[in-house]
Structure formats: structure tokens, C-alpha cells
Design a protein around this motif. Sequence first.
Motif, short mmCIF file in Angstrom:
data_model
loop_
_atom_site.label_atom_id
_atom_site.label_comp_id
_atom_site.label_asym_id
_atom_site.label_seq_id
_atom_site.Cartn_x
_atom_site.Cartn_y
_atom_site.Cartn_z
N UNK A 32 -5.61 2.15 2.65
CA UNK A 32 -4.59 1.80 1.46
C UNK A 32 -4.86 0.42 1.02
N UNK A 33 -3.99 0.21 -0.18
CA UNK A 33 -3.76 -1.24 -0.60
C UNK A 33 -2.78 -2.12 0.11
N UNK A 34 -2.99 -3.15 0.30
CA UNK A 34 -1.93 -4.32 0.75
C UNK A 34 -1.14 -4.57 -0.46
N UNK A 89 -10.35 -1.50 -14.55
CA UNK A 89 -11.36 -1.85 -13.29
C UNK A 89 -10.39 -2.23 -12.30
N UNK A 90 -9.11 -2.99 -12.67
CA UNK A 90 -7.95 -3.47 -11.62
C UNK A 90 -7.51 -2.31 -10.68
N UNK A 91 -7.16 -1.15 -11.79
CA UNK A 91 -6.54 -0.20 -10.99
C UNK A 91 -7.40 0.46 -10.15
N UNK A 92 -8.65 0.57 -10.58
CA UNK A 92 -9.87 1.42 -9.65
C UNK A 92 -9.90 0.57 -8.57
N UNK A 93 -9.85 -0.67 -8.54
CA UNK A 93 -10.18 -1.48 -7.17
C UNK A 93 -9.11 -1.46 -6.23
N UNK A 94 -7.79 -1.05 -6.81
CA UNK A 94 -6.58 -0.84 -5.92
C UNK A 94 -6.55 0.31 -5.00
N UNK A 95 -7.68 1.19 -5.90
CA UNK A 95 -7.62 2.14 -5.02
C UNK A 95 -8.72 2.62 -3.81
N UNK A 96 -9.22 1.48 -3.51
CA UNK A 96 -9.97 1.28 -2.44
C UNK A 96 -9.63 0.85 -1.32
N UNK A 97 -9.75 1.38 -0.15
CA UNK A 97 -9.32 0.84 1.05
C UNK A 97 -9.45 -0.57 1.67
N UNK A 98 -8.48 -1.30 1.85
CA UNK A 98 -8.71 -2.86 2.18
C UNK A 98 -8.53 -3.46 0.85
N UNK A 111 -1.72 -9.09 -9.59
CA UNK A 111 -3.15 -9.69 -9.45
C UNK A 111 -3.80 -8.78 -8.49
N UNK A 112 -4.86 -8.26 -8.59
CA UNK A 112 -5.78 -7.47 -7.58
C UNK A 112 -6.74 -8.58 -7.16
N UNK A 113 -6.75 -8.82 -5.71
CA UNK A 113 -7.49 -9.57 -5.02
C UNK A 113 -8.49 -9.00 -4.13
N UNK A 114 -9.57 -9.83 -4.03
CA UNK A 114 -10.78 -9.37 -3.05
C UNK A 114 -10.93 -10.67 -2.08
N UNK A 115 -10.75 -10.69 -0.87
CA UNK A 115 -11.11 -12.01 -0.05
C UNK A 115 -12.53 -12.19 -0.08
N UNK A 116 -12.74 -13.67 0.00
CA UNK A 116 -14.04 -14.07 0.15
C UNK A 116 -14.64 -14.54 1.69
N UNK A 132 -2.37 6.58 -8.83
CA UNK A 132 -2.86 7.20 -7.61
C UNK A 132 -3.31 6.15 -6.50
N UNK A 133 -2.71 4.89 -6.67
CA UNK A 133 -2.74 4.15 -5.64
C UNK A 133 -2.13 4.12 -4.23
N UNK A 134 -3.05 4.45 -3.19
CA UNK A 134 -2.49 4.51 -1.77
C UNK A 134 -2.08 3.27 -1.25
#
Length: 182
Positions: free
Chosen positions: A139-141, A23-32, A164-169, A81-83
Motif C-alpha cells: 500500500x501507500x505510505x 495520474x496522481x491517484x493512479x500512482x497512489x494505488x501502487x505498492x510503495x 503531494x504524491x512522491x516517488x523516491x529517486x 481505492x487507495x490502499x
Amino acid sequence: MIRTLTLALLVALQVLPARATDLAWQALKTDGAVAILRHARAPGTGDPPEFRLGECATQRNLSEEGRAQARRIGAAFRQEGVRVGAVLSSRWCRGLDTARLAFGEATPFPPLDSFFAAGDRAAQTAALRERIAAWNGPGALVLVTHQVNITALTEIFPSEGEVLVLRPRPDGSVTVVGRVTP
């Protein structure tokens, strides 16, 4: 019955970490997406008293194990496949070296500098939160920093080389989506 439940629990305990990693790797594959990682293996704690920014010989640096670990981190991002859209790093040599060995590039970003012995924890963490909130891709920051910075941001004490894979709130804080140790 108890034996079956015990076996099912053991299987679940083995599958859950793998699923969380997926799930962490999948989250990293999304823009932002945002990945923050502690620099790779650099034996010791803090820096020598004669530490000078920009002079690696005065700093605690990556070991050979750390250099190999940094290359594995980059290889894992590519294999998954993380951009990578941008790579920002602490100006400490161990941060820059980790970023460059893993991703081939690094833009120094002072809010990622260690505040273990000096610096302004509150101001640096606020600036880091702003940068994370502003990232939309593509891509990912990727942010390469130090344990103290990650702990101030997430309350997690990461291992060297841990991602650590982060999502801003909306309130400026971050949610840790997952953790990966390539």
C-alpha cells in the motif's frame, strides 16, 4: 482558425489538471507509493509562545472547517481505492488530528514535526528522505506534516490539506508525481 485554436486550448487547460489529478491517484494505488500532505485547515501561523508538545490547548489546532477537510481527504482516498499501508504524522495535534480523522490512525514520527520555530531542518529532512526511500508497501505510505517540512523536501509550498504524491529517486531526493486537493 484562431477561434478553433482558442477553443482547443481552453479545453486542454480544463482537461490537463483533471488528467494530472487522475495520474496522481493512479500512482497512489501502487505498492510503495508515498503521499505527503500538509495538515488540514488550522487558522493562523506557527504556534503560540506557550506551545507544549502533547498539550493541544497550547497549540494552533484544526478549525471545524479543517476537521471536515480531514474527513474529506480520507473519503477521497477510499473513493479512489487507495490502499493505505501506514500513516505517520507530526506529533503536533493538528497533524495527528488530520491523520486520525482522515485515516483512523496515526503513528507519531518526529522527523515530521514542524521546524518553523525550532528543530533541525537538515536532520529531519534527511530522516524523512530515508523513511520514504525505505517504503516498499504494501500500500501507500501517508505522511502528515507541515508546510515547512514539505517545502524543505520538495521546494513546493502546499495548501492546507493538499496531498503531494512522491516517488523516491536513487540519489535520496524525491520526484513529485502529482498533487491532489481532495
